[in-house]
Motif scaffolding. Structure first.
Motif, PDB file in Angstrom:
ATOM      1  N   ILE A   1       0.898  -1.159   0.000  1.00  0.00           N
ATOM      2  CA  ILE A   1       0.000   0.000   0.000  1.00  0.00           C
ATOM      3  C   ILE A   1       0.932   1.201   0.000  1.00  0.00           C
ATOM      4  N   THR A   2       0.875   1.959  -1.097  1.00  0.00           N
ATOM      5  CA  THR A   2       1.823   3.042  -1.305  1.00  0.00           C
ATOM      6  C   THR A   2       1.096   4.370  -1.432  1.00  0.00           C
ATOM      7  N   THR A   3       1.626   5.385  -0.753  1.00  0.00           N
ATOM      8  CA  THR A   3       1.121   6.744  -0.871  1.00  0.00           C
ATOM      9  C   THR A   3       2.141   7.563  -1.633  1.00  0.00           C
ATOM     10  N   LEU A   4       1.695   8.177  -2.734  1.00  0.00           N
ATOM     11  CA  LEU A   4       2.529   9.067  -3.536  1.00  0.00           C
ATOM     12  C   LEU A   4       2.151  10.493  -3.141  1.00  0.00           C
ATOM     13  N   TYR A   5       3.109  11.283  -2.724  1.00  0.00           N
ATOM     14  CA  TYR A   5       2.827  12.589  -2.146  1.00  0.00           C
ATOM     15  C   TYR A   5       2.485  13.645  -3.201  1.00  0.00           C
ATOM     16  N   ALA A   6       1.502  14.460  -2.885  1.00  0.00           N
ATOM     17  CA  ALA A   6       1.032  15.530  -3.767  1.00  0.00           C
ATOM     18  C   ALA A   6       2.171  16.468  -4.138  1.00  0.00           C
ATOM     19  N   GLY A   7       2.151  16.919  -5.387  1.00  0.00           N
ATOM     20  CA  GLY A   7       3.112  17.910  -5.843  1.00  0.00           C
ATOM     21  C   GLY A   7       4.470  17.360  -6.238  1.00  0.00           C
TER      22      GLY A   7
ATOM     23  N   VAL B   1       6.336   8.636 -15.574  1.00  0.00           N
ATOM     24  CA  VAL B   1       6.365   9.691 -14.572  1.00  0.00           C
ATOM     25  C   VAL B   1       4.971   9.785 -13.973  1.00  0.00           C
ATOM     26  N   VAL B   2       4.896   9.726 -12.651  1.00  0.00           N
ATOM     27  CA  VAL B   2       3.632   9.936 -11.949  1.00  0.00           C
ATOM     28  C   VAL B   2       3.686  11.318 -11.314  1.00  0.00           C
ATOM     29  N   ARG B   3       2.597  12.074 -11.513  1.00  0.00           N
ATOM     30  CA  ARG B   3       2.496  13.420 -10.957  1.00  0.00           C
ATOM     31  C   ARG B   3       1.222  13.514 -10.122  1.00  0.00           C
ATOM     32  N   PRO B   4       1.325  13.278  -8.826  1.00  0.00           N
ATOM     33  CA  PRO B   4       0.145  13.356  -7.965  1.00  0.00           C
ATOM     34  C   PRO B   4      -0.311  14.810  -7.757  1.00  0.00           C
ATOM     35  N   LYS B   5      -1.576  15.068  -8.029  1.00  0.00           N
ATOM     36  CA  LYS B   5      -2.165  16.389  -7.729  1.00  0.00           C
ATOM     37  C   LYS B   5      -2.522  16.450  -6.248  1.00  0.00           C
ATOM     38  N   THR B   6      -3.022  15.336  -5.730  1.00  0.00           N
ATOM     39  CA  THR B   6      -3.283  15.155  -4.304  1.00  0.00           C
ATOM     40  C   THR B   6      -2.491  13.929  -3.884  1.00  0.00           C
ATOM     41  N   ASP B   7      -2.397  13.657  -2.595  1.00  0.00           N
ATOM     42  CA  ASP B   7      -1.800  12.391  -2.191  1.00  0.00           C
ATOM     43  C   ASP B   7      -2.594  11.273  -2.860  1.00  0.00           C
ATOM     44  N   ILE B   8      -1.890  10.335  -3.470  1.00  0.00           N
ATOM     45  CA  ILE B   8      -2.528   9.188  -4.120  1.00  0.00           C
ATOM     46  C   ILE B   8      -2.188   7.948  -3.315  1.00  0.00           C
ATOM     47  N   ILE B   9      -3.208   7.216  -2.887  1.00  0.00           N
ATOM     48  CA  ILE B   9      -3.010   5.953  -2.179  1.00  0.00           C
ATOM     49  C   ILE B   9      -3.297   4.824  -3.153  1.00  0.00           C
ATOM     50  N   THR B  10      -2.344   3.898  -3.267  1.00  0.00           N
ATOM     51  CA  THR B  10      -2.445   2.813  -4.230  1.00  0.00           C
ATOM     52  C   THR B  10      -2.215   1.458  -3.575  1.00  0.00           C
ATOM     53  N   ALA B  11      -2.708   0.421  -4.234  1.00  0.00           N
ATOM     54  CA  ALA B  11      -2.366  -0.965  -3.919  1.00  0.00           C
ATOM     55  C   ALA B  11      -1.510  -1.454  -5.077  1.00  0.00           C
ATOM     56  N   CYS B  12      -0.300  -1.944  -4.785  1.00  0.00           N
ATOM     57  CA  CYS B  12       0.670  -2.299  -5.820  1.00  0.00           C
ATOM     58  C   CYS B  12       1.124  -3.747  -5.660  1.00  0.00           C
ATOM     59  N   VAL B  13       1.344  -4.388  -6.795  1.00  0.00           N
ATOM     60  CA  VAL B  13       1.879  -5.744  -6.829  1.00  0.00           C
ATOM     61  C   VAL B  13       3.149  -5.723  -7.665  1.00  0.00           C
ATOM     62  N   PHE B  14       4.228  -6.337  -7.147  1.00  0.00           N
ATOM     63  CA  PHE B  14       5.496  -6.431  -7.872  1.00  0.00           C
ATOM     64  C   PHE B  14       5.858  -7.881  -8.134  1.00  0.00           C
ATOM     65  N   ASN B  15       6.374  -8.130  -9.342  1.00  0.00           N
ATOM     66  CA  ASN B  15       6.894  -9.432  -9.724  1.00  0.00           C
ATOM     67  C   ASN B  15       8.198  -9.187 -10.479  1.00  0.00           C
ATOM     68  N   PRO B  16       9.329  -9.748 -10.063  1.00  0.00           N
ATOM     69  CA  PRO B  16       9.468 -10.569  -8.869  1.00  0.00           C
ATOM     70  C   PRO B  16       9.230  -9.747  -7.605  1.00  0.00           C
ATOM     71  N   PRO B  17       8.936 -10.432  -6.516  1.00  0.00           N
ATOM     72  CA  PRO B  17       8.649  -9.726  -5.270  1.00  0.00           C
ATOM     73  C   PRO B  17       9.875  -8.987  -4.746  1.00  0.00           C
ATOM     74  N   VAL B  18       9.622  -7.870  -4.065  1.00  0.00           N
ATOM     75  CA  VAL B  18      10.716  -7.149  -3.428  1.00  0.00           C
ATOM     76  C   VAL B  18      10.993  -7.760  -2.054  1.00  0.00           C
ATOM     77  N   THR B  19      12.178  -7.457  -1.535  1.00  0.00           N
ATOM     78  CA  THR B  19      12.589  -8.023  -0.253  1.00  0.00           C
ATOM     79  C   THR B  19      12.173  -7.170   0.934  1.00  0.00           C
TER      80      THR B  19
END
Length: 134
Positions: free
Chosen positions: A39-45, A94-112
């Motif tokens: 669960i990742t939050t990308l900060y606004a601005g 490039v991701v440009r958050p206008k507001t804080d964006i809360i996401t659910a993310c899946v990575f393959n291969p998995p991170v440690t």
């Protein structure tokens, strides 16, 4: 069975915080699921230039608004709750958050667990996997 609560993860060393984002690593490589879940939050601005050359990622927007730009095509897509994007070709973006964006993310291969973006915008592979891929 693995059962966890986000608040507990946020108060642990599985929560990685940078100046641009915060990522609660709910599932990691050691759990053996074949993917990691965050669960990742990308900060606004902020402007987040990323290139996951070692991972595939799928992102579902839960809250917030912004845009994502595909650097190969120049296409810009709006991000809002209910949107999903998948970086199925290790896409530079490039991701440009206008507001804080809360996401659910899946990575393959998995991170440690403690990865942060390197100078290319990627998460590096663990040393063992890096040696095996060469």
């Amino acid at each position: 069975m693995i059962v966890r609560h986000l608040d507990v993860i946020r108060d642990s060393n599985r929560n990685v915080v940078t100046d641009d984002w915060e990522s609660a690593r709910m599932l990691l490589k050691d759990e053996g699921m074949g993917f990691s879940f965050h669960i990742t939050t990308l900060y606004a601005g902020k402007e987040l230039r990323m290139h996951y050359k070692n991972h595939l990622e799928s992102v579902y927007v839960l809250q917030g608004e912004g845009t994502i730009e595909d650097l190969a095509t120049g296409e810009i897509h709006d991000l809002r709750p209910g949107m999903l994007y998948a970086l199925n070709e290790h896409d530079r973006h490039v991701v440009r958050p206008k507001t804080d964006i809360i996401t659910a993310c899946v990575f393959n291969p998995p991170v440690t667990g403690r990865e942060v973006h390197d100078e290319t915008g990627a998460y590096p592979l663990p040393e063992k996997e890096l040696a095996e891929s060469q």
